[in-house]
Design a protein around this motif. Structure first.
Motif, PDB file in Angstrom:
ATOM      1  N   ARG A   1       0.846  -1.189   0.000  1.00 25.67           N
ATOM      2  CA  ARG A   1       0.000   0.000   0.000  1.00 25.67           C
ATOM      3  C   ARG A   1       0.880   1.237   0.000  1.00 25.67           C
ATOM      4  O   ARG A   1       2.072   1.180   0.310  1.00 25.67           O
ATOM      5  CB  ARG A   1      -0.943   0.021   1.205  1.00 25.67           C
ATOM      6  N   GLY A   2       0.285   2.364  -0.378  1.00 27.55           N
ATOM      7  CA  GLY A   2       1.061   3.597  -0.403  1.00 27.55           C
ATOM      8  C   GLY A   2       0.249   4.759  -0.941  1.00 27.55           C
ATOM      9  O   GLY A   2      -0.984   4.707  -1.003  1.00 27.55           O
ATOM     10  N   ASN A   3       0.953   5.809  -1.326  1.00 29.92           N
ATOM     11  CA  ASN A   3       0.339   7.010  -1.875  1.00 29.92           C
ATOM     12  C   ASN A   3       1.008   7.352  -3.195  1.00 29.92           C
ATOM     13  O   ASN A   3       2.164   7.006  -3.429  1.00 29.92           O
ATOM     14  CB  ASN A   3       0.485   8.194  -0.917  1.00 29.92           C
ATOM     15  N   ALA A   4       0.267   8.030  -4.055  1.00 33.09           N
ATOM     16  CA  ALA A   4       0.796   8.485  -5.332  1.00 33.09           C
ATOM     17  C   ALA A   4       0.290   9.896  -5.587  1.00 33.09           C
ATOM     18  O   ALA A   4      -0.791  10.267  -5.143  1.00 33.09           O
ATOM     19  CB  ALA A   4       0.370   7.552  -6.469  1.00 33.09           C
ATOM     20  N   MET A   5       1.068  10.675  -6.294  1.00 33.12           N
ATOM     21  CA  MET A   5       0.707  12.055  -6.602  1.00 33.12           C
ATOM     22  C   MET A   5       0.332  12.175  -8.071  1.00 33.12           C
ATOM     23  O   MET A   5       0.974  11.586  -8.949  1.00 33.12           O
ATOM     24  CB  MET A   5       1.884  12.999  -6.297  1.00 33.12           C
ATOM     25  N   GLY A   6      -0.731  12.944  -8.338  1.00 36.54           N
ATOM     26  CA  GLY A   6      -1.156  13.157  -9.715  1.00 36.54           C
ATOM     27  C   GLY A   6      -2.221  14.219  -9.816  1.00 36.54           C
ATOM     28  O   GLY A   6      -2.913  14.518  -8.832  1.00 36.54           O
TER      29      GLY A   6
ATOM     30  N   THR B   1       1.614   7.460 -11.140  1.00 40.25           N
ATOM     31  CA  THR B   1       2.256   6.158 -11.276  1.00 40.25           C
ATOM     32  C   THR B   1       2.780   5.700  -9.927  1.00 40.25           C
ATOM     33  O   THR B   1       3.076   6.518  -9.050  1.00 40.25           O
ATOM     34  CB  THR B   1       3.433   6.195 -12.271  1.00 40.25           C
ATOM     35  N   PHE B   2       2.882   4.389  -9.757  1.00 40.93           N
ATOM     36  CA  PHE B   2       3.543   3.801  -8.595  1.00 40.93           C
ATOM     37  C   PHE B   2       3.947   2.382  -8.954  1.00 40.93           C
ATOM     38  O   PHE B   2       3.445   1.814  -9.935  1.00 40.93           O
ATOM     39  CB  PHE B   2       2.645   3.824  -7.346  1.00 40.93           C
ATOM     40  N   SER B   3       4.860   1.810  -8.198  1.00 38.80           N
ATOM     41  CA  SER B   3       5.357   0.466  -8.476  1.00 38.80           C
ATOM     42  C   SER B   3       5.485  -0.318  -7.178  1.00 38.80           C
ATOM     43  O   SER B   3       5.666   0.261  -6.092  1.00 38.80           O
ATOM     44  CB  SER B   3       6.732   0.516  -9.162  1.00 38.80           C
ATOM     45  N   THR B   4       5.372  -1.634  -7.292  1.00 39.41           N
ATOM     46  CA  THR B   4       5.619  -2.523  -6.167  1.00 39.41           C
ATOM     47  C   THR B   4       6.017  -3.886  -6.711  1.00 39.41           C
ATOM     48  O   THR B   4       5.677  -4.234  -7.846  1.00 39.41           O
ATOM     49  CB  THR B   4       4.383  -2.632  -5.253  1.00 39.41           C
ATOM     50  N   SER B   5       6.758  -4.656  -5.910  1.00 43.11           N
ATOM     51  CA  SER B   5       7.198  -5.986  -6.338  1.00 43.11           C
ATOM     52  C   SER B   5       6.196  -7.040  -5.893  1.00 43.11           C
ATOM     53  O   SER B   5       5.747  -7.034  -4.739  1.00 43.11           O
ATOM     54  CB  SER B   5       8.576  -6.299  -5.752  1.00 43.11           C
ATOM     55  N   LEU B   6       5.869  -7.947  -6.806  1.00 46.22           N
ATOM     56  CA  LEU B   6       4.884  -8.986  -6.527  1.00 46.22           C
ATOM     57  C   LEU B   6       5.367 -10.337  -7.037  1.00 46.22           C
ATOM     58  O   LEU B   6       6.019 -10.425  -8.083  1.00 46.22           O
ATOM     59  CB  LEU B   6       3.546  -8.648  -7.190  1.00 46.22           C
ATOM     60  N   THR B   7       5.031 -11.378  -6.302  1.00 43.94           N
ATOM     61  CA  THR B   7       5.303 -12.750  -6.707  1.00 43.94           C
ATOM     62  C   THR B   7       4.116 -13.278  -7.511  1.00 43.94           C
ATOM     63  O   THR B   7       3.049 -12.649  -7.557  1.00 43.94           O
ATOM     64  CB  THR B   7       5.533 -13.630  -5.472  1.00 43.94           C
ATOM     65  N   PRO B   8       4.252 -14.422  -8.184  1.00 39.85           N
ATOM     66  CA  PRO B   8       3.144 -14.940  -8.990  1.00 39.85           C
ATOM     67  C   PRO B   8       1.855 -15.106  -8.191  1.00 39.85           C
ATOM     68  O   PRO B   8       1.870 -15.499  -7.018  1.00 39.85           O
ATOM     69  CB  PRO B   8       3.675 -16.288  -9.476  1.00 39.85           C
ATOM     70  N   GLY B   9       0.742 -14.789  -8.817  1.00 37.61           N
ATOM     71  CA  GLY B   9      -0.566 -14.910  -8.171  1.00 37.61           C
ATOM     72  C   GLY B   9      -1.562 -13.973  -8.829  1.00 37.61           C
ATOM     73  O   GLY B   9      -1.240 -13.249  -9.770  1.00 37.61           O
TER      74      GLY B   9
END
Length: 306
Positions: free
Chosen positions: A252-257, A268-276
């Motif tokens: 979770r987090g925040n993004a500006m736009g 835009t925002f990014s995060t790392s995810l494993t398969p699922g």
């Protein structure tokens, strides 16, 4: 955003009672549903009129146009709002005719979105300068569960779709005149069409937030996943979370736009995810904490990481 599929008819009837006579498709999973009936686009013959412009999107496959902008309607903040998807659509004889025909005939990828329109047997488009004319067959208006608010939003759905498609084709348009079988018409019995219409202000008709990538059902490789969206929010702040279908929050987090003062913009925002399988949810900031006004706008997308 709340799901409209179950509540649209009831809310539309309630509105009607109160007021009588407004990128690219990315790996989406699922099949577009097209209704029975042919779609006809008639090229304009008068001097200066066109049914498609130079730069019409290249066909992805025979008889199809890729990455066409199509707007849908969903319930948001106690009203109706427009949301956009980029779709591969049947080529109906030009960018605008194809996008408008798809708007009436296809289903959104996102199950939270819908369309008040019914499949149009015929869609005819002409353009003179920046003025578009879109003539529909009467069957496009066969839905009877529309009050004045939803009808108004549906007309803006068409105006936004047509002008976005014209822009993509390289021939921008500023007005759209809607006719039915060649004449003015009382759309759904509540709004007269037949005169030039412009896009209503974005703040009035567009969703205040939507996720543009990934689209519903898209697939991404495991690792860092980049999300993009579009909207407007208090102090340009959007909150986001990525969760499993069971509700377990993974990030979770925040993004500006946007501008923070009513202007729309990308975030835009990014995060790392494993398969699922995951659901991303983005919401506008609500300084009242839900105690005032219609509350935050929210959009969700389900996607797969492999």
């Amino acid at each position: 955003m709340r799901t409209l599929a179950a509540g649209m008819v009831g809310l539309a009837l309630a509105v009607g009672t109160g007021a009588c006579g407004d990128g690219s498709g990315q790996g989406a999973v699922g099949t577009d549903t097209t209704a029975t009936g042919s779609v006809t686009s008639t090229p304009a013959t008068p001097s200066g009129a066109t049914s498609s412009a130079t730069g019409t999107p290249t066909s992805q496959a025979s008889g199809q146009l890729a990455a066409m902008p199509v707007y849908w309607v969903a319930e948001s903040r106690k009203s109706f709002a427009l949301y956009r998807e980029f779709r591969t659509v049947p080529d109906a004889g030009g960018a605008v005719a194809s996008a408008v025909a798809a708007m009436t005939r296809m289903k959104p990828l996102d199950p939270d979105y819908t369309t008040p329109w019914r499949p149009a047997t015929t869609v005819k488009v002409t353009q003179r300068g920046t003025a578009l004319s879109v003539d529909l067959s009467k069957d496009a208006f066969a839905n009877t569960n529309l009050g004045s608010e939803l009808a108004s939003r549906a007309l803006q759905q068409l105006v936004y779709t047509a002008t976005a498609a014209a822009q993509k084709a390289g021939k921008p348009a500023s007005t759209v005149t809607i006719t039915v079988d060649g004449a003015a018409y009382d759309a759904w019995g509540v709004i007269r069409v037949g005169e030039p219409m412009r896009r209503a202000p974005m703040i009035e008709v567009q969703a205040h937030v939507w996720v543009t990538s990934p689209q519903e059902g898209a697939t991404r490789p495991a690792g860092s996943i980049r999300f993009t969206g579009y909207g407007t929010s208090f102090e340009a702040n959007f909150t986001w979370q990525v969760r499993t279908p069971s509700g377990e929050v993974r990030a979770r987090g925040n993004a500006m736009g946007g501008t923070g003062t009513g202007g729309f913009g990308e975030f835009t925002f990014s995060t790392s995810l494993t398969p699922g399988t995951y659901v991303v949810e983005v919401s506008t900031d609500d300084p009242s904490g839900g105690t005032e006004g219609p509350g935050p706008a929210t959009d969700t997308k389900t996607f797969v990481v492999r």
